[in-house]
Scaffold this motif. Structure first.
Motif, short mmCIF file in Angstrom:
data_model
loop_
_atom_site.label_atom_id
_atom_site.label_comp_id
_atom_site.label_asym_id
_atom_site.label_seq_id
_atom_site.Cartn_x
_atom_site.Cartn_y
_atom_site.Cartn_z
N PHE A 148 0.90 -25.04 7.52
CA PHE A 148 2.17 -25.16 6.81
C PHE A 148 2.80 -23.83 6.39
N ALA A 149 2.20 -22.71 6.82
CA ALA A 149 2.82 -21.41 6.53
C ALA A 149 4.16 -21.30 7.27
N GLU A 150 5.15 -20.73 6.59
CA GLU A 150 6.47 -20.56 7.22
C GLU A 150 6.64 -19.11 7.67
N PRO A 151 7.36 -18.89 8.78
CA PRO A 151 7.54 -17.51 9.29
C PRO A 151 8.21 -16.63 8.23
N GLY A 152 7.72 -15.39 8.14
CA GLY A 152 8.35 -14.44 7.23
C GLY A 152 8.09 -14.70 5.76
N ARG A 153 7.07 -15.49 5.45
CA ARG A 153 6.79 -15.83 4.05
C ARG A 153 6.27 -14.62 3.28
N VAL A 154 6.34 -14.72 1.96
CA VAL A 154 5.67 -13.75 1.09
C VAL A 154 4.19 -14.11 1.13
N LYS B 236 6.16 -4.87 0.09
CA LYS B 236 7.31 -4.40 -0.69
C LYS B 236 7.37 -2.87 -0.71
N ASN B 237 6.44 -2.24 0.04
CA ASN B 237 6.33 -0.77 0.09
C ASN B 237 6.01 -0.17 -1.27
N GLU B 238 5.33 -0.96 -2.10
CA GLU B 238 4.89 -0.41 -3.39
C GLU B 238 3.63 0.40 -3.17
N ASN B 239 3.42 1.37 -4.05
CA ASN B 239 2.26 2.24 -3.91
C ASN B 239 0.99 1.48 -4.28
N THR B 240 0.15 1.22 -3.30
CA THR B 240 -1.09 0.48 -3.57
C THR B 240 -2.27 1.43 -3.77
N GLU C 124 -4.37 -11.04 -1.92
CA GLU C 124 -3.02 -11.58 -1.72
C GLU C 124 -1.99 -10.73 -2.47
N GLN C 125 -2.34 -10.34 -3.72
CA GLN C 125 -1.42 -9.51 -4.52
C GLN C 125 -1.21 -8.14 -3.88
N GLN C 126 -2.29 -7.55 -3.38
CA GLN C 126 -2.18 -6.24 -2.73
C GLN C 126 -1.35 -6.34 -1.45
N ALA C 127 -1.48 -7.46 -0.73
CA ALA C 127 -0.68 -7.67 0.49
C ALA C 127 0.80 -7.77 0.14
N LYS C 128 1.12 -8.47 -0.96
CA LYS C 128 2.52 -8.57 -1.40
C LYS C 128 3.07 -7.19 -1.72
N ALA C 129 2.30 -6.40 -2.47
CA ALA C 129 2.74 -5.05 -2.85
C ALA C 129 2.95 -4.18 -1.62
N LEU C 130 2.06 -4.33 -0.63
CA LEU C 130 2.15 -3.54 0.61
C LEU C 130 3.45 -3.83 1.34
#
Length: 750
Positions: free
Chosen positions: A488-494, A384-388, A376-382
């Motif tokens: 219950f996931a919302e569209p465009g969520r983090v 955000k265009n952070e270097n994974t 999940e953390q790696q997906a968030k970083a991805l």
């Protein structure tokens, strides 16, 4: 009415679309002469992603060829002779085309039938009496198609303007060359004698003045043409952006949401054919406009005229590149999601698809897709265009696949058929979070070029969240995590944030959807069932549904905290009911024979007003995946008094020995299923037929159930079966009586 009969009545664009389905890959004559046979075959029963289904597909191909040959043989007369040759040729053609890949024939015919049905449905809706009041979906499709027509007209208009501009510019260059020639002639006059110069100079000067005046006027006109063309392109691109937003941000996102809900048992998300056709139209229109803008830039470079056009063209080129980039990256999607509860060392599959692959000729250089599991953390970083740093959270075997182009359907997709999660690396968990609450995702990524390496795209897409388990015992809790997320996931969520609490009616909707899908029944949870669940969830005694409308349930209440006085959660109890019903009780649930969601006190109240021998079936409160029989009968210790009895709950283990219907048949004191249906009328069709006579001198033993307190003496010893405990192994001869709970007054729970 047969689809083909209706398809032949299509008109205009719909008819053109239908005709374009056919060609050498599948001639329209074959569809016409074998229409009834084609529509009667089980094309939908073949899974195109399962190579083992190739045998079925080959059988259908052989049958199709036989039908064609049979049809050819029956042709007589002069016209029949030509048709006979034609149909025979088509039989040979189809055999050579699909003999080595029969699944492609199935894919082709499924696509044809689906598209024809859609075209017929759309035509029927628009021509019906309520056609002018089209439903919202038809209206939306109509608006999208109208916008495409407007874009087509605008693009054709700018194409005409561009040709006109090119023609005028070519003529301008010819005149400019003429002015240079006149200037050269004037320069050469210096070498002539004065008399000759005076004779020829006035006429050349006049010519030069005329040409230069024309060139000045024409340069201004060309500049106006260029600016006008650029403004038209701005208008086209604005409409393109708007249309693309409708298709990608509304329609495609809605499809993805339906796909997510389908993971909870919602209706299938539907095919991608309509979305693909829209995306392909977008791709064609974008590419045409991009080529026009590049040609306009080439004309500007060929004949530079000072002014704002250079800046405008740069801006247009940048905008059109952004639009095509958004289209390509957004249409790289997961058509078939990997399983959301993923067990290590177990084979799984997934399919990714590029909706614009065919139109942009991506398939000319087939791209490779790679699958990786990330946290999940790696997906968030991805996102955000952070270097994974190419991080992953595990190792997937067989995680590379080349995209294949299916010419018959125009689809470009990669089918991962044999992936397996070899190992998983978990992150540090937060607070009370268990391993079955930790979410991962499968990242699919690829790179491909468009327009002959003109543009290169890096594309990525994330699967729905997956929960990784290593043992089947974790499946129950992992499913709870997935259910909550999908619902219950919302569209465009983090990734992968979900609300910690939801309104009870929202949860009811999710539970009902899941229950109907798991039990495979149209009979869902009634309002009374949902009130029972609310009472259990909130430890409430209210029977009024309105009391629960605004109540919220937290994730902890759902599947972290045990129910009061129990060692299991609300979800674990509910999941146990679903599993038991799915495996052993489905026909009885569908028949309405199981009330199920009734507590002990309600059962007592319902039965006490009924004749002795009336019984009902309810799910056990005290045991996961248990169902009990409650019935009303005389109190053997007190004459004239009646009471409600409860049998010890049955579980899956019990029903693997003897079915519910047979157990009810065994108990002679059970007479009427609540409220008043004779039990044989409800259950007899499910009774196991009587055993056959003795064979070779051996008599087969029979397992039956008995409740000693209610056993009816049988004077005929030959007819008296050997009774065994309901849960005993057939190999163990222990004539224990079946366990019985004391009557209502003396016990709580079950």
């Amino acid at each position: 009415m047969a689809v083909w009969i209706q398809a032949q009545q299509l008109q205009g664009d719909a008819l053109h679309q239908m005709q374009s389905l056919y060609g050498q890959h599948f001639p329209i004559e074959v569809r016409h002469y074998l229409s009834q046979w084609i529509e009667g075959q089980p094309w939908d029963g073949i899974d195109l992603e399962n190579p083992q289904e190739e045998i079925k597909a080959k059988r259908l191909l052989d049958s199709l060829i036989q039908e064609l040959q049979k049809k050819a043989e029956h042709q007589v007369g002069e016209d029949g002779f030509l048709l006979k040759i034609k149909l025979g040729h088509y039989a040979s053609q189809l055999k050579s085309t699909y003999d080595r890949c029969p699944l492609e024939l199935v894919r082709c015919i499924k696509h044809i039938l689906y598209t024809e049905q859609r075209l017929v449905r759309e035509a029927t809706n628009s021509s019906s009496p309520v056609g002018s009041l089209m439903d919202s979906m038809s209206q939306k499709y109509h608006q999208i198609n109208q916008a495409f027509e407007e874009l087509r007209i605008l693009t054709q208009d700018t194409e005409n303007d561009l040709r006109k501009l090119q023609h005028n510019q070519e003529y301008f260059i010819i005149q400019y060359q003429e002015s240079l020639r006149i200037q050269a002639q004037l320069s050469s006059l210096a070498t002539l004698p004065p008399a000759d110069r005076q004779l020829r100079e006035p006429s050349l000067l006049s010519k030069r003045a005329t040409v230069e005046a024309w060139l000045t006027r024409e340069a201004n006109t060309l500049q106006k043409y260029r600016l006008g063309l650029a403004e038209k392109h701005q208008k086209t691109l604005a409409l393109l952006r708007k249309q693309q937003t409708v298709i990608l941000d509304d329609e495609l996102i809605q499809w993805k949401r339906r796909q997510q809900l389908a993971g909870n048992g919602g209706p299938p998300e539907g095919g991608l054919d309509i979305l693909q056709s829209w995306c392909e139209k977008l791709a064609e229109t974008i590419w045409q406009n991009r080529q026009q803008i590049r040609r306009a830039e080439h004309l500007r470079q060929q004949l530079p005229i000072p002014g704002p056009i250079e800046e405008l063209l740069t801006e247009l080129n940048s905008t059109i590149t952004d639009i095509i980039s958004a289209l390509v990256t957004s249409t790289f999607i997961i058509e078939k999601q990997p399983p959301q509860v993923l067990k290590t060392q177990t084979k799984f599959a997934a399919t990714v698809r590029l909706l614009v692959g065919g139109k942009l000729n991506v398939h000319m250089n087939p791209p490779q897709v790679k699958a990786t599991i990330i946290s999940e953390q790696q997906a968030k970083a991805l996102l955000k265009n952070e270097n994974t740093r190419n991080d992953s959270s595990g190792e997937i075997l067989n995680n590379n696949c080349v995209m294949e182009y299916h010419q018959t359907t125009g689809t470009l997709s990669a089918h991962f058929r044999n992936m397996s999660l070899k190992r998983i690396r978990r992150s540090d968990r937060r607070g009370a979070e268990s391993v079955t609450e930790e979410k991962f995702t499968i990242l699919f990524e690829s790179q491909f070029s468009v327009g002959g390496n003109e543009l290169v795209f890096q594309v990525k897409t994330l699967s729905l969240p997956v929960v990784v388990i290593v043992h089947g015992s974790q499946d129950n809790n992992a499913t709870a995590t997935v259910l909550w997320d999908n619902a219950f996931a919302e569209p465009g969520r983090v990734p992968f944030i979900v609300p910690d609490k939801v309104l009870w009616p929202q949860l009811c909707e999710a539970l009902n959807m899941k229950y109907k899908a798991e039990v495979q029944s149209n009979r869902g949870l009634s309002e009374e069932n949902l009130v029972f669940l609310a009472q259990k969830a909130f430890s409430s005694s209210s029977v009024n549904p309105e009391d629960y409308r605004n109540m919220t349930m937290t994730w902890s209440q759902f599947n972290r905290e045990s129910l009061p006085g129990r060692n299991f959660t609300f979800w674990q109890w509910f999941d146990g009911v679903m599993e038991l019903t799915k495996k052993h009780l489905k026909p009885h649930w569908n028949d309405g024979a199981i009330l199920g969601f009734v507590n002990k006190q309600q059962a007592q109240d319902m039965l006490m007003s009924k004749p002795n021998g009336t019984f009902l079936l309810r799910f056990s409160d005290s045991e996961i995946g248990g169902i009990t029989i409650a019935w009303v009968a005389e109190n053997p210790n007190k004459a004239g008094e009646r009471m409600v009895w409860n049998l010890m709950p049955y579980t899956t283990k019990d029903f693997s020995i003897r079915s519910l219907a047979d157990r009810i048949s065994d108990l002679n004191h059970l007479l009427f299923l609540y409220p008043d249906r004779p039990k044989d009328e409800v259950f007899s069709k499910y009774y196991t037929p009587p055993l056959s006579k003795a064979v070779d001198g051996y008599v087969k033993p029979q397992i039956k159930q008995v409740v000693p307190e209610f056993a009816t003496p049988n004077p005929d010893p030959a007819a008296n079966p050997t009774y065994m405990d309901h849960a005993a192994s057939p190999a163990v001869n222990q004539p224990h009586a079946y366990g019985l709970y004391p009557p209502m007054e003396g016990r709580k729970g079950t």
